[in-house]
Design an enzyme around this catalytic site. Sequence first.
Site, PDB file in Angstrom:
ATOM      1  N   CYS A 297      40.626  20.587  10.183  1.00 55.71           N
ATOM      2  CA  CYS A 297      40.327  19.604   9.142  1.00 55.71           C
ATOM      3  C   CYS A 297      39.126  20.006   8.297  1.00 55.71           C
ATOM      4  O   CYS A 297      38.801  19.346   7.316  1.00 55.71           O
ATOM      5  CB  CYS A 297      40.113  18.220   9.754  1.00 55.71           C
ATOM      6  SG  CYS A 297      41.659  17.542  10.401  1.00 55.71           S
TER       7      CYS A 297
ATOM      8  N   CYS B 254      42.689   4.047  11.327  1.00 57.22           N
ATOM      9  CA  CYS B 254      43.216   5.400  11.086  1.00 57.22           C
ATOM     10  C   CYS B 254      43.438   5.646   9.596  1.00 57.22           C
ATOM     11  O   CYS B 254      43.870   4.755   8.862  1.00 57.22           O
ATOM     12  CB  CYS B 254      44.566   5.582  11.781  1.00 57.22           C
ATOM     13  SG  CYS B 254      44.557   5.165  13.528  1.00 57.22           S
TER      14      CYS B 254
ATOM     15  N   HIS C 154      43.984  11.728   3.585  1.00 57.46           N
ATOM     16  CA  HIS C 154      43.484  12.943   4.231  1.00 57.46           C
ATOM     17  C   HIS C 154      44.531  14.065   4.171  1.00 57.46           C
ATOM     18  O   HIS C 154      45.097  14.450   5.182  1.00 57.46           O
ATOM     19  CB  HIS C 154      43.105  12.593   5.672  1.00 57.46           C
ATOM     20  CG  HIS C 154      42.515  13.721   6.461  1.00 57.46           C
ATOM     21  ND1 HIS C 154      41.952  14.850   5.885  1.00 57.46           N
ATOM     22  CD2 HIS C 154      42.399  13.897   7.810  1.00 57.46           C
ATOM     23  CE1 HIS C 154      41.531  15.650   6.865  1.00 57.46           C
ATOM     24  NE2 HIS C 154      41.797  15.112   8.023  1.00 57.46           N
TER      25      HIS C 154
END
Lengths: 331, 138, 385
Positions: free
Chosen positions: C84, C203, C329
């Site tokens: 990430c 989340c 994301h």
Amino acid sequence: MVVIDGHGGYVPLYRVDRSEVAAQHGGRGRGESAVPARDENHVTMACEAADNALARAGVAGEDLGAVVTASVSDPFAEHGIAAHVASRFGATGDVRTTDLRGSRRAATDALAAAREFVAANDAPALVVGVDVLPADPDSDDVAEAGAGAGAIVLHRDADQPAAELVGVAQETTGFVEHHRRHGEAAETGDAKFEGRHGVGEAAPAATERALDGATPTKAVAAAPSDRLSGAALGGVDAEQVSTRDQVGDAGAAAALLDLAHLLETAVTGETALVVAYGAGGAGAVALETTDGVGTADAKSVATYLDASEETTYAKHLEYREPVDYEGVKTP
Amino acid sequence: MSGPRYDRSKRQDQHLIGFECQACGWVSFPEEKRTCKRCGDAPAEMAEVQLAERGEIQTFVVQQYLPDDIETPQPVAIVDLPQEGEGEPARAYGLLTETDLEEIDVGTEVVARFRELFSDGERPINSFKFSVPREEKA
Amino acid sequence: MTDPHVVGAGMIDFGELYEQSFDDLLESAYLSLIENVDKGVDPSDIDAAWYGTIDIANEGSSGSAVAHATGLFETPITRVENACATGSDAFRNAAQAVKAGDAEVALVIGAEKMTDSTEGLIASAALERLWRGRGVTMPAYFGMRATRHLEEYETTREQIAEISVKNHENGTKYPHAHQQFECTVEDVKESPTVSYPLNLYDCCPVTDGACAVLVTSEERAREFTDDPIRVAGYGLASDTFQRGAPEALTNFPATRQASSQAYERAGLGPDDIDVAEVHDCFSITELITYEDLGFCEDGKGGQFVDEGRPHLDGDKPVNPSGGLLSKGHPIGATGVAQIAEIFEQLRGEAGDVQVDSPEVGLQHNIGIGRNATGAVSCVNILERP
Ligand SMILES: [Zn+2]
């Protein structure tokens, strides 16, 4: 002299209420049957029982000279159980492993084979019976399909053995009524006929030879049904020790699991009898209990019987099927 | 259990053998290391140590969504596996079996259970999961 | 040696961009950059490019995918993959090359096509390796830190949820954010459990996106803009809980190490940071990151939120763009987009989420790799020259 240096059993956590299963087929049932968890298999269950027996014996796995397993439900034609149990406990190298199968008398055959190995080699041997009987919703014995394991460590001598093996015998007849293909429901045939001509002609003869005149106070008897195991003890006036009401039909494991339970609950100085009847005949083992009986040093069968959790009929069926893993091998 | 990938680390997976750095005491598990992940010693002198078949939950979650391969709810923990002798524990992931959220917390002692983790083709791959002691289910 | 400067950024709207292919995303980000460089940029000025993606769509998207999207076939293009931290590490690599004088005008482009992956990240939890991350999904990895943080410190479930509330509120004011809705602490607590103790609203969503920025030497920066932003420092480090450090159960030592490298390079400290875009893949991640970056003491991340310090009007605004929690994301794009947002903030161009005249901004990612046994963190610090 060959002694039982350690004994141990294993019963899975989950239980299905047989009356709940029977009700779905319009029948009745009583008692419970043990259901293996989804992540249990023959090798892992055998190891649980063996762990208890080895702990009681105080025998390290790497000191074993032989591992003999008995099972009538091993799903593999080639793969085996004994070598994997042996390797799990560090018994590798010059270690004899034997997988016995094909009849419930594999349980007493395993004790007989191990006894001969121990007598000839003066190295301890581990005997494990393990079974997960298939549950076919179309068959009458679906509710009784059980699961469990029992293990015995034999040694030529020990500081505090649980029993001395005094007689081992068999009666081979070649008679088969109850039989089953891999993973399928059993063809049970005529139970009355089998009781008379199958059990009746095999069990008493084996028993008589094993006992050699002694009178047992306790006995375990394993056979394809409750009725047939009763018949296998016909004429023997002893207290029958059985886990069948809580475990269900544990196949070839039943005799060894019940034997572990017997040795955990017996007192010193009792004569005990083990009879296993199955396809082809019967086997019998007579023993005299000694100081090492009881529940010290390992989990008892009684603990496994008490510590249980109800599960559903659906899980009873599902948990017996191999898991379809589609996992990620090389991420 | 075989196949090169699984056969390679069988001693660690089935016998809980760890490798202790003689420079700093860190225990490598399950890898059989020649370098130390903590002090960076290279080549490190590593001594074989026996880990106990129990663990202490350091932290955990209870998974609700996983691929079908794994039954949910599935508690997953980081556990410390103590050495049989003196020395530091090894720290590793542990899957819990037959154990519910209500039964565990940070610090809960769990026992190692020999279980099927997945399969290599048809062959079951057995190693350790963890659970609360069976007698606590009575 | 020269100081690298950011001279332009091209952001696109993040979201479920079903109409755009992976290659379309790259093209969109590149075109957005070309349009947004104040004084314009000629593609022939670009002498190197770094491309960040983890290629979750599995399209074999190496550096040549960027050549296809931009036409820069004669230019060296390097693909970077670092979990990430992929986008931020691509940026760090570009900044290093410019600093070394090896490139004068460098393109950084990050992209991820998340919604074409039918199985998603959850499939990796079926991993058939012993003692690695079998059964460990991303919410599980971060959730384990939440469990331990709740146990060890006075952190409350409400404080963790408040981070999600804050970032969703910011997201509604940031035009490129994927999720444009507000939620309450109760909403977070009552949303379905994904992995105890984390719920759905803890989340980040599954989001497609791409972003590009242009990094040049100090000498050439003013060819492209009168308002360049200096890259003051950067850092990158890894860690694993297997090393046994107690703080690896509650926090991320990789972030501590990466940020201390970046602070040292910049000659700055946590107190100097006026605005930060940090990795909030989950609400708990941001809380932990306050501590790891030194914005507050260990164990005080919850209190830091309670006091309103990371809010838009707080003294240490964190994730004014809505963070990963609301913006989304798209892994390879995430770090690059955070750089773009800090660039906008420091130039006073952040619109409704503009914080009060910041001089120094920090960008942070934490990524999980090696079958969920390791973590990698990248930190970049930007400063008004
Ligand atoms: Zn070391």
